[in-house]
Design a protein around this motif. Structure first.
Motif, PDB file in Angstrom:
ATOM      1  N   TRP A 276       0.899  -1.154   0.000  1.00  0.00           N
ATOM      2  CA  TRP A 276       0.000   0.000   0.000  1.00  0.00           C
ATOM      3  C   TRP A 276       0.937   1.202   0.000  1.00  0.00           C
TER       4      TRP A 276
ATOM      5  N   ASN B 169      -5.856   6.786   1.150  1.00  0.00           N
ATOM      6  CA  ASN B 169      -7.184   6.435   1.671  1.00  0.00           C
ATOM      7  C   ASN B 169      -8.095   5.916   0.570  1.00  0.00           C
TER       8      ASN B 169
ATOM      9  N   LEU C 244      -7.035   2.322  -0.473  1.00  0.00           N
ATOM     10  CA  LEU C 244      -7.452   1.299   0.493  1.00  0.00           C
ATOM     11  C   LEU C 244      -8.965   1.113   0.493  1.00  0.00           C
TER      12      LEU C 244
ATOM     13  N   SER D  74       3.612  -3.906   9.128  1.00  0.00           N
ATOM     14  CA  SER D  74       4.091  -2.526   9.057  1.00  0.00           C
ATOM     15  C   SER D  74       5.340  -2.345   9.908  1.00  0.00           C
TER      16      SER D  74
ATOM     17  N   ARG E  94       3.035   3.632   9.897  1.00  0.00           N
ATOM     18  CA  ARG E  94       2.532   2.922  11.080  1.00  0.00           C
ATOM     19  C   ARG E  94       1.605   3.823  11.891  1.00  0.00           C
TER      20      ARG E  94
ATOM     21  N   TYR F 267      -1.764   4.010  10.114  1.00  0.00           N
ATOM     22  CA  TYR F 267      -2.568   2.816  10.349  1.00  0.00           C
ATOM     23  C   TYR F 267      -3.254   2.884  11.712  1.00  0.00           C
TER      24      TYR F 267
ATOM     25  N   TRP G  58      -6.377   0.406  12.658  1.00  0.00           N
ATOM     26  CA  TRP G  58      -5.670  -0.868  12.605  1.00  0.00           C
ATOM     27  C   TRP G  58      -5.129  -1.186  13.997  1.00  0.00           C
TER      28      TRP G  58
ATOM     29  N   LEU H  68      -0.802  -6.134  11.852  1.00  0.00           N
ATOM     30  CA  LEU H  68      -1.998  -5.359  12.165  1.00  0.00           C
ATOM     31  C   LEU H  68      -3.234  -5.992  11.552  1.00  0.00           C
TER      32      LEU H  68
ATOM     33  N   LEU I 277      -7.562  -5.086  10.738  1.00  0.00           N
ATOM     34  CA  LEU I 277      -8.673  -4.141  10.669  1.00  0.00           C
ATOM     35  C   LEU I 277      -9.927  -4.932  10.343  1.00  0.00           C
TER      36      LEU I 277
END
Length: 158
Positions: A90, A103, A106, A122, A129, A132, A137, A154, A156
């Motif tokens: 990403w 943004n 994602l 990450s 980080r 996130y 996350w 991480l 989500l």
């Protein structure tokens, strides 16, 4: 496409704290060619007005019962036993950061995914980080690879 993607990868990961070089870029090229064939692979790209690649987000489905290699521990059973969307990259061109590109990438990547969780690794030293953490996350484990730094693992809920 792979050349443009590798150039963007090289640009982003040559920055601190990563400081990656030609060896890591070549590892990325090879792994990308393998990852596109994984089940559930999806990729979203962003381009500037001239058609140049400015961002990318991609990943694949991590099967239920699997987790990141070299993790110091597994996540909760509800996460471990579910399919997860593993985000492998990403990245956004430095000139396009803080403009909503990341943004949007994602959001588009995770929209309508069948998995209930997304996961990624990450570098805890990175600016990403912090982004996130602010986006919700949660760190659930850590992984140390032989060729790189320790990574926060991480998750989500999506």
């Amino acid at each position: 496409m792979v050349s443009d993607l590798a150039e963007l990868y090289e640009l982003v990961y040559s920055e601190a704290p990563y400081k990656e070089g030609p060896e890591q870029v070549e590892r990325f090229r090879k792994s990308f060619l393998e990852e596109v064939n994984r089940p559930g692979f999806a990729m979203i790209t962003a381009h500037d007005g001239a058609g140049c690649l400015t961002g990318v987000a991609y990943g694949w489905t991590m099967p239920a019962g699997s987790w990141w290699s070299k993790a110091d521990h597994e996540p909760s059973a509800s996460i471990h036993n579910a399919e997860k969307f593993a985000i492998m990259e990403w990245i956004v061109h430095p000139s396009q950061r803080r403009r909503g590109v990341g943004n949007e990438l994602l959001s588009r990547l995770l929209r309508n995914r069948p998995e209930h969780y997304a996961t990624l690794a990450s570098d805890p030293r990175s600016e990403a980080r912090k982004i996130y953490a602010n986006a919700g996350w949660k760190k659930v484990a850590q992984s140390t690879l032989t060729w790189g730094p320790s990574m926060d693992l991480l998750v989500l809920k999506i």
